[in-house]
Design a protein around this motif. Structure first.
Motif, PDB file in Angstrom:
ATOM      1  N   TYR A   1      41.899  41.074  42.350  1.00 29.74           N
ATOM      2  CA  TYR A   1      42.154  39.999  41.394  1.00 29.74           C
ATOM      3  C   TYR A   1      41.637  38.669  41.961  1.00 29.74           C
ATOM      4  N   PHE A   2      40.334  38.576  42.137  1.00 27.29           N
ATOM      5  CA  PHE A   2      39.757  37.339  42.645  1.00 27.29           C
ATOM      6  C   PHE A   2      38.389  37.144  42.009  1.00 27.29           C
ATOM      7  N   GLY A   3      37.881  35.882  42.092  1.00 26.79           N
ATOM      8  CA  GLY A   3      36.618  35.572  41.438  1.00 26.79           C
ATOM      9  C   GLY A   3      36.728  35.769  39.938  1.00 26.79           C
ATOM     10  N   ILE A   4      35.607  36.146  39.303  1.00 22.83           N
ATOM     11  CA  ILE A   4      35.612  36.492  37.884  1.00 22.83           C
ATOM     12  C   ILE A   4      35.770  38.001  37.767  1.00 22.83           C
ATOM     13  N   TYR A   5      36.758  38.415  36.977  1.00 20.55           N
ATOM     14  CA  TYR A   5      36.931  39.842  36.758  1.00 20.55           C
ATOM     15  C   TYR A   5      37.351  40.092  35.313  1.00 20.55           C
ATOM     16  N   CYS A   6      37.011  41.269  34.839  1.00 20.10           N
ATOM     17  CA  CYS A   6      37.423  41.695  33.509  1.00 20.10           C
ATOM     18  C   CYS A   6      38.463  42.800  33.652  1.00 20.10           C
ATOM     19  N   LEU A   7      39.367  42.841  32.715  1.00 16.56           N
ATOM     20  CA  LEU A   7      40.386  43.889  32.721  1.00 16.56           C
ATOM     21  C   LEU A   7      39.930  45.038  31.836  1.00 16.56           C
ATOM     22  N   GLU A   8      39.891  46.225  32.434  1.00 25.10           N
ATOM     23  CA  GLU A   8      39.549  47.449  31.693  1.00 25.10           C
ATOM     24  C   GLU A   8      40.668  48.446  31.907  1.00 25.10           C
ATOM     25  N   ASP A   9      41.380  48.715  30.815  1.00 25.07           N
ATOM     26  CA  ASP A   9      42.558  49.591  30.889  1.00 25.07           C
ATOM     27  C   ASP A   9      43.574  49.042  31.890  1.00 25.07           C
ATOM     28  N   GLY A  10      43.666  47.719  31.908  1.00 24.72           N
ATOM     29  CA  GLY A  10      44.646  47.068  32.773  1.00 24.72           C
ATOM     30  C   GLY A  10      44.210  46.900  34.205  1.00 24.72           C
ATOM     31  N   MET A  11      43.039  47.385  34.575  1.00 27.82           N
ATOM     32  CA  MET A  11      42.556  47.298  35.947  1.00 27.82           C
ATOM     33  C   MET A  11      41.389  46.307  36.038  1.00 27.82           C
ATOM     34  N   PRO A  12      41.309  45.545  37.153  1.00 30.85           N
ATOM     35  CA  PRO A  12      40.254  44.535  37.284  1.00 30.85           C
ATOM     36  C   PRO A  12      38.908  45.144  37.667  1.00 30.85           C
ATOM     37  N   ARG A  13      37.846  44.626  37.052  1.00 35.75           N
ATOM     38  CA  ARG A  13      36.495  44.998  37.435  1.00 35.75           C
ATOM     39  C   ARG A  13      35.785  43.714  37.847  1.00 35.75           C
ATOM     40  N   SER A  14      35.443  43.575  39.131  1.00 36.49           N
ATOM     41  CA  SER A  14      34.869  42.343  39.664  1.00 36.49           C
ATOM     42  C   SER A  14      33.464  42.109  39.109  1.00 36.49           C
ATOM     43  N   LEU A  15      33.186  40.827  38.815  1.00 36.64           N
ATOM     44  CA  LEU A  15      31.886  40.450  38.270  1.00 36.64           C
ATOM     45  C   LEU A  15      31.138  39.491  39.195  1.00 36.64           C
TER      46      LEU A  15
END
Length: 635
Positions: free
Chosen positions: A481-495
């Motif tokens: 949970y840092f930088g820019i991230y998107c939530l997919e199914d409640g889980m963070p995906r870092s961008l």
């Protein structure tokens, strides 16, 4: 004796009269009736019996007696006049038993105008009295947006609590700051003991301060800076001799306050080269010993971890020329001891990496002029230390563009830490970057330092699928949970994530010490405080892309980074709107660096606000007290 005294007073009056005439000033007393606004534009409030500071008596209520006195309240009528005889009689009375009968006066904008008792004021002023009792009526003007009017209304609020009428400031917010620094709550009234203590310490301060002859800085402004640095409670315990020494030590600080712009922002490293002869001759430079003072620890703070990476980079860059030590877990309570240890270890340079450490850093620099002390903060106007920060808003603009490109909807969340200088620019740059890609993008602002709230729970209710979280994490944390991230199914995906490359900063700065160009910055700063504020062009700020980032968005990131680095694009250029209206209306203009640093507004597409100091957690208040961005009218 009284005839001789009148002759002396008459001489002082004529001298002042002639001085004012030669300098185009009104040679006689001000007349309140001549400067009052029209009827209906003010009200009258009786204050009762007040001790009136002699220095703040500016003139008379009516014009009847104004021509009998010079502007300094000394008489200008000849010794043969009836006026002179009455003045001498009052002088006899004062010498024999003292003048005790109160005068009558009006107070307007913190100046006093005598209705009855002009000669009494003149005699007391001649004999060096500091105050005169008087029955006072206050003239209260209607509220306006003029600066002096705003300061006066702040003064009246302060006076209601303290009954102190002998201190004045040149800027808004300083009466409230004084109330805070003397240890009082915003609406807390002063006790009689509080008033006596304050009167004693302020009078002693003014007596020594006036000897410095800093005419352009009001004693009130200087006193506020003095107790901000040394602490009001500590000052109250000092002897006059100790107080004098401390005031002399702060002389450069007082001189700095005279400047309209007291901070010199260094936007890039000084590229001035040493003369060739210096390069050929041996420098005699011994190994540098450098101390780093950290708030929290590497294992508990991403901010401290970033600076620790910078310290390790420095050791690798100069393995034969630099030795470093660090002190972690430092707080406001033990920062003094940490700096003292570094001094005892014979360190040449000390980096204190938290804005909360500014005060003790300055005190240590004053006490140890041979030391180079730098504090990691922005817009700090202290001449004895240098400060440093990074233009993170450049990276945040790029991050906002990434979020605008990849958010599925129009809602983006932004988690901010502390409302200090620099952070507001970061938020606004992010919001502008997002809006550049998606004109409908809204940035929902939440503060992790606000007490009694769960930031992530609030974000979940916003239903934003793209979030700007912490800038980085510590190695022990498995969180993404840092930088820019998107939530997919409640889980963070870092961008993507922003990078504070403190190692690059420390390397380039220490190089100026090693090659003896450190003092070049002072030569170009016109005795202002030096703030290093480097950005992408100096490699101290960057954006790191995740493998999850689409190739097109990566190209956008590289393009924006390149144009910002080369100075071809400023995130705060063109027409800008805040939540309340137009900030800048010229499409061909960019905000000046000083305007970016001091931002106290939020962009129109930011949903949220700048928190009040009282809304913050206990641990956040110290840094905000030193470096907080508080909107006017907020506390």
């Amino acid at each position: 004796m009284t005839l001789t005294d009148y002759a002396k007073a008459y001489g002082l009056g004529k001298k002042d009269y002639q001085y004012r005439m030669l300098h185009g000033m009104q040679p006689t007393l001000e007349v309140l009736d001549d400067i009052l606004p029209g009827r209906g534009a003010y009200s009258e409030v009786p204050l009762g019996l007040v001790q009136i500071p002699i220095d703040q008596i500016a003139g008379t209520k009516t014009g009847g007696r104004s021509s009998a006195f010079a502007g300094n309240f000394m008489p200008i009528l000849r010794e043969s006049t009836e006026f002179a005889q009455k003045w001498q009689q009052l002088s006899d009375s004062h010498v024999a038993e003292g003048i005790r009968e109160p005068i009558k006066a009006y107070e307007y904008m913190n100046k006093f105008y005598v209705l009855e008792g002009n000669k009494r004021v003149s005699v007391l002023k001649f004999y060096g009295a500091t105050a005169v009792p008087g029955t006072v009526t206050r003239i209260v003007p209607k509220r306006t947006q003029e600066k002096e009017n705003k300061i006066y209304y702040e003064f009246m609020e302060f006076y209601d609590l303290s009954k102190v009428n002998y201190i004045w400031f040149s800027e808004e917010g300083r009466f409230r700051k004084l109330q805070e620094l003397v240890g009082k709550e915003p609406k807390e009234e002063w006790t009689d003991e509080d008033k006596l203590t304050f009167s004693s310490i302020y009078r002693r301060f003014c007596a020594e301060y006036k000897k410095l002859d800093e005419e352009d800085v009001l004693p009130g402004d200087a006193f506020l800076a003095f107790i901000s640095l040394y602490g009001y409670a500590d000052i109250c315990d000092k002897t006059t001799k100790e107080l004098k020494a401390m005031i002399l030590d702060m002389r450069e600080e007082f001189s700095l306050m005279e400047k309209e712009e007291s901070v010199d922002l260094k936007l890039s490293p000084n590229e001035e080269k040493r003369p060739l002869l210096n390069l050929l001759l041996p420098t005699g430079m011994t190994r540098l010993k450098i101390a780093f003072v950290y708030a929290k620890t590497v294992g508990t703070s991403a901010w401290t971890y970033a600076h620790e990476l910078g310290r390790l980079h420095l050791e690798q860059a100069f393995p034969d020329k630099v030795t470093t030590i660090c002190y972690d877990g430092v707080t406001e309570e033990n920062i003094k001891e940490a700096i003292l240890k570094a001094v005892e270890e014979k360190c040449d340079i000390i980096f204190t990496t938290s804005p909360a450490f500014v005060q003790e850093s300055v005190k240590a620099a004053i006490a140890n002029p041979q030391l180079r002390i730098l504090n990691c903060s922005l817009n700090t106007s202290h001449r004895y230390i240098r400060t440093y920060y990074a233009r993170m808003h450049e990276a945040k603009f790029v991050m906002g563009a990434v979020a605008g490109a990849l958010a599925k909807g129009d809602k983006i969340a932004y988690i901010a830490d502390l409302p200090v200088y620099g952070s507001i620019a970061n938020i606004n740059a992010f919001a502008l970057g997002a809006k550049m890609i998606n004109p409908r993008a809204e940035v929902y602002l939440e503060w992790s330092s606000v007490k009694d709230q769960d930031v992530y729970e609030k974000i979940s209710r916003i239903d934003a699928d793209c979030i700007s979280g912490k800038d980085m994490v510590i190695p022990e944390e498995s969180s993404r949970y840092f930088g820019i991230y998107c939530l997919e199914d409640g889980m963070p995906r870092s961008l993507a994530m922003p990078l504070w490359h403190w190692g690059k900063f420390y390397e380039r700065l220490i190089r100026t010490v090693l090659d003896k160009t450190w003092k070049y910055d002072e030569k170009t700063s016109d005795n202002k405080a030096i703030n290093y504020w480097w950005g992408m062009s100096s490699d101290v700020v960057d954006v790191v892309c995740s493998q999850n980032l689409p190739i097109g968005t990566r190209r956008l990131v590289e393009l924006l980074k390149d144009t910002i680095s080369r100075g071809e694009f400023n995130p705060f250029s063109g027409i800008l709107y805040s939540q309340t209206g137009v900030v800048q209306g010229d499409p061909g203009v960019s905000l000046a660096p000083e305007q970016i640093v001091k931002m106290d507004w939020l962009a129109e597409n930011v949903i949220g606000s700048i928190p009040k100091g009282s809304e913050l957690e206990e641990g956040a208040r110290s840094a905000v007290a030193q470096q907080g961005v508080i909107r006017k009218g907020r506390s």
